[in-house]
Design a protein around this motif. Structure first.
Motif, short mmCIF file in Angstrom:
data_model
loop_
_atom_site.label_atom_id
_atom_site.label_comp_id
_atom_site.label_asym_id
_atom_site.label_seq_id
_atom_site.Cartn_x
_atom_site.Cartn_y
_atom_site.Cartn_z
N LEU A 1 -14.53 10.75 -8.87
CA LEU A 1 -13.11 10.82 -8.54
C LEU A 1 -12.24 11.28 -9.71
N PRO A 2 -12.38 10.71 -10.92
CA PRO A 2 -11.52 11.20 -12.01
C PRO A 2 -11.75 12.67 -12.33
N VAL A 3 -13.01 13.11 -12.31
CA VAL A 3 -13.30 14.51 -12.60
C VAL A 3 -12.69 15.41 -11.54
N ARG A 4 -12.83 15.01 -10.29
CA ARG A 4 -12.31 15.83 -9.20
C ARG A 4 -10.79 15.87 -9.22
N LEU A 5 -10.15 14.73 -9.46
CA LEU A 5 -8.69 14.71 -9.54
C LEU A 5 -8.17 15.65 -10.62
N LEU A 6 -8.77 15.56 -11.81
CA LEU A 6 -8.29 16.38 -12.92
C LEU A 6 -8.59 17.85 -12.69
N ALA A 7 -9.80 18.16 -12.19
CA ALA A 7 -10.16 19.57 -12.00
C ALA A 7 -9.36 20.21 -10.87
N ALA A 8 -9.19 19.49 -9.77
CA ALA A 8 -8.50 20.07 -8.62
C ALA A 8 -7.05 20.41 -8.95
N TRP A 9 -6.33 19.48 -9.57
CA TRP A 9 -4.92 19.74 -9.83
C TRP A 9 -4.71 20.50 -11.13
N ALA A 10 -5.78 20.69 -11.92
CA ALA A 10 -5.66 21.57 -13.08
C ALA A 10 -5.51 23.03 -12.67
N VAL A 11 -6.00 23.40 -11.47
CA VAL A 11 -5.90 24.79 -11.03
C VAL A 11 -4.44 25.21 -10.88
N PRO A 12 -3.61 24.53 -10.08
CA PRO A 12 -2.19 24.95 -10.03
C PRO A 12 -1.46 24.73 -11.34
N TYR A 13 -1.85 23.71 -12.11
CA TYR A 13 -1.19 23.48 -13.39
C TYR A 13 -1.44 24.65 -14.35
N THR B 1 0.83 -1.21 0.00
CA THR B 1 0.00 0.00 0.00
C THR B 1 0.86 1.26 0.00
N LEU B 2 1.87 1.30 0.86
CA LEU B 2 2.71 2.50 0.95
C LEU B 2 3.59 2.68 -0.29
N ALA B 3 3.99 1.58 -0.92
CA ALA B 3 4.85 1.70 -2.10
C ALA B 3 4.06 2.16 -3.33
N VAL B 4 2.81 1.73 -3.43
CA VAL B 4 2.01 2.03 -4.62
C VAL B 4 1.25 3.34 -4.48
N SER B 5 0.91 3.72 -3.24
CA SER B 5 0.06 4.90 -3.06
C SER B 5 0.62 6.18 -3.67
N PRO B 6 1.95 6.44 -3.67
CA PRO B 6 2.43 7.68 -4.31
C PRO B 6 2.21 7.73 -5.81
N LEU B 7 1.89 6.60 -6.44
CA LEU B 7 1.75 6.60 -7.89
C LEU B 7 0.46 7.24 -8.37
N TRP B 8 -0.47 7.56 -7.45
CA TRP B 8 -1.74 8.13 -7.89
C TRP B 8 -1.54 9.46 -8.63
N PHE B 9 -0.48 10.18 -8.26
CA PHE B 9 -0.30 11.51 -8.85
C PHE B 9 0.01 11.43 -10.34
N LEU B 10 0.46 10.24 -10.83
CA LEU B 10 0.78 10.11 -12.24
C LEU B 10 -0.45 10.24 -13.13
N LEU B 11 -1.62 9.79 -12.64
CA LEU B 11 -2.82 9.82 -13.48
C LEU B 11 -3.22 11.25 -13.84
N PRO B 12 -3.47 12.15 -12.86
CA PRO B 12 -3.79 13.52 -13.28
C PRO B 12 -2.63 14.25 -13.94
N LEU B 13 -1.39 13.94 -13.54
CA LEU B 13 -0.26 14.64 -14.14
C LEU B 13 -0.10 14.28 -15.61
N CYS B 14 -0.20 12.99 -15.93
CA CYS B 14 -0.08 12.58 -17.34
C CYS B 14 -1.22 13.17 -18.17
#
Length: 440
Positions: A183-195, A124-137
């Motif tokens: 969840l996908p909409v919120r991930l993309l919209a939330a981190w699109a603001v600083p991007y 869980t701890l090793a894989v959990s940081p990979l979530w950021f790749l989805l909205p970033l990509c």
């Protein structure tokens, strides 16, 4: 040659803050059967919630990613398709390597008889940081349309729809908790603001103190209003809480990101002064060079050190004990230098390239002080301590000529300070006269 040192400093701070925050809020408790369980000090010490406002710096990470994507796309001359493939490959390949190495380690641990609960926590701890790749990509893939939108309508009109989408998702969670698919909409919209703000900053917008102060004030007011309205005070999830501000990202996470970006832009003069000091400049250079590797490896380092220490010496304070008070926090802080040393040993490669390189024809070219270009278009000459190399392989500028062996160096007769390097050609008498007037 065109890096902005304050942006690199903000990225370095974001990476260091995320690593430090994870190491402080991740408690691994050694149980009686020898397995490791997970616990959070935020559940036992809710007064630590304000510290998460400083350590949860993913907004700065996405801001600097937007800035870097805009600058990289503007410089790349091989077409947008090839640029996108190159950019995504640099993001995805380290994650694939981490998954392959982690799978081999987990297989070896299973054969060695490591308890299943420990393996589950480690996975869980090793894989959990990979979530950021989805909205970033996804955001990197949309860099072209987003840049065009920012240039046509401005950053504010582009940010407002993303903020509205996050606010609508938060409202839907309160009224209809069983709604799926947000969840996908919120991930993309939330981190699109600083991007988007990073894209605008790369285009020369948001410069000066007034836009930065407006961002900081609006973000801080939003965070204060949301906490008063019942949002959790912690910027990260707390076990047992009814709502998390990070999983999925809420409107408070967006407000915190905007606040951090505004404060970071206000701190630009201070960061420029730090660029003249060798140690901060070197630290920022190293962290930026290995930023993705540091982010991906820091949680496996925590699990590995904890598991090996438990196997070798039993329960140790701050490493295997329950996070139940300030004494645990002080004990965990004492372990941070060891964790940092293990992480540095894991990701360390040759940190500095040679000062000269040899061309195929046998001639050498010298690498002088780098010149940073600020978003507003002004240029400054950085000294040796302030030059920051790109994260990838250095690229020689177009039309680069081998420098003449005749170099005018004021450092021979005066104290060290940033100097202008003048390339002189025989066919350009004004520049030669300008160079001849310098002290030798």
């Amino acid at each position: 040659m065109t890096r902005d040192w304050p942006v690199d400093a903000l990225r370095g701070y974001a990476v260091a803050a995320v690593v430090l925050g994870h190491w402080l809020v991740t408690g691994l408790v050694l149980t009686e059967d020898g397995s490791l369980g997970q616990a959070s000090p935020l559940a036992a010490m809710p007064a630590l919630a304000p510290a998460t406002w400083v350590l949860q710096a993913l907004g700065l990470f996405y801001f600097t990613a937007g800035y870097a994507s805009a600058r990289s796309a503007a410089r790349y001359r091989g077409g947008q398709g090839r640029w996108l493939a190159r950019r995504l490959r640099r993001l995805v390949l380290p994650a694939v390597a981490l998954l392959g190495t982690g799978a081999a380690v987990l297989l070896a641990a299973t054969v060695a008889g490591v308890p299943d609960r420990t393996l589950a926590v480690a996975l869980t701890l090793a894989v959990s940081p990979l979530w950021f790749l989805l909205p970033l990509c996804a955001l990197v893939a949309l860099t072209g349309p987003l840049r065009a939108a920012v240039r046509r309508w401005g950053p504010w009109w582009c940010v407002v729809p993303a903020v509205a989408a996050v606010a609508g998702a938060d409202l839907a969670d309160r009224l209809l908790p069983a709604v799926d698919g947000l969840l996908p909409v919120r991930l993309l919209a939330a981190w699109a603001v600083p991007y988007l703000l990073g894209l605008a900053y790369a285009d020369g917008r948001l410069t000066g103190r007034r836009p930065a102060a407006a961002l900081a004030a609006c973000g801080a007011a939003t965070v204060a209003a949301l906490i008063s309205a019942g949002y959790p005070a912690s910027a990260v999830g707390v076990p047992g809480a009814a709502m998390s501000n990070l999983n999925p990202p809420s409107l408070l996470a967006v407000g915190l990101a905007v606040t951090q970006i505004g404060l970071g832009l206000l701190a630009r003069p201070v960061l420029l002064r730090l660029a003249r000091r060798p140690r901060p400049a070197r630290a920022v250079e190293v962290v930026n060079r290995y930023a993705l590797r540091i982010y991906l490896c820091h949680q496996p380092v925590l699990v590995g050190v904890t598991a090996l220490a438990a196997h070798a010496g039993g329960a140790l304070p701050g490493l295997h004990t329950a996070p139940d008070g300030p004494r645990w926090l002080l004990a965990r802080a004492a372990w941070l230098p060891m964790l940092a040393l293990v992480l540095a040993a894991l990701i360390h490669r040759r940190a500095a390239a040679p000062a000269t390189s040899t061309r195929p024809g046998g001639r050498r070219r010298s690498v002088g002080p780098a010149t940073s270009t600020s978003p507003g278009g002004s240029r400054r000459t950085a000294g040796p301590a302030a030059s920051t190399r790109p994260a990838g392989p250095p690229e020689a500028p177009a039309g680069c000529e081998p420098l003449s062996a005749r170099v005018y160096d004021v450092h021979r007769s005066e104290p060290r300070r940033p100097q202008e390097v003048i390339a002189v050609r025989d066919s350009d008498p004004p520049s030669r006269g300008r160079a001849d007037r310098q002290p030798r």
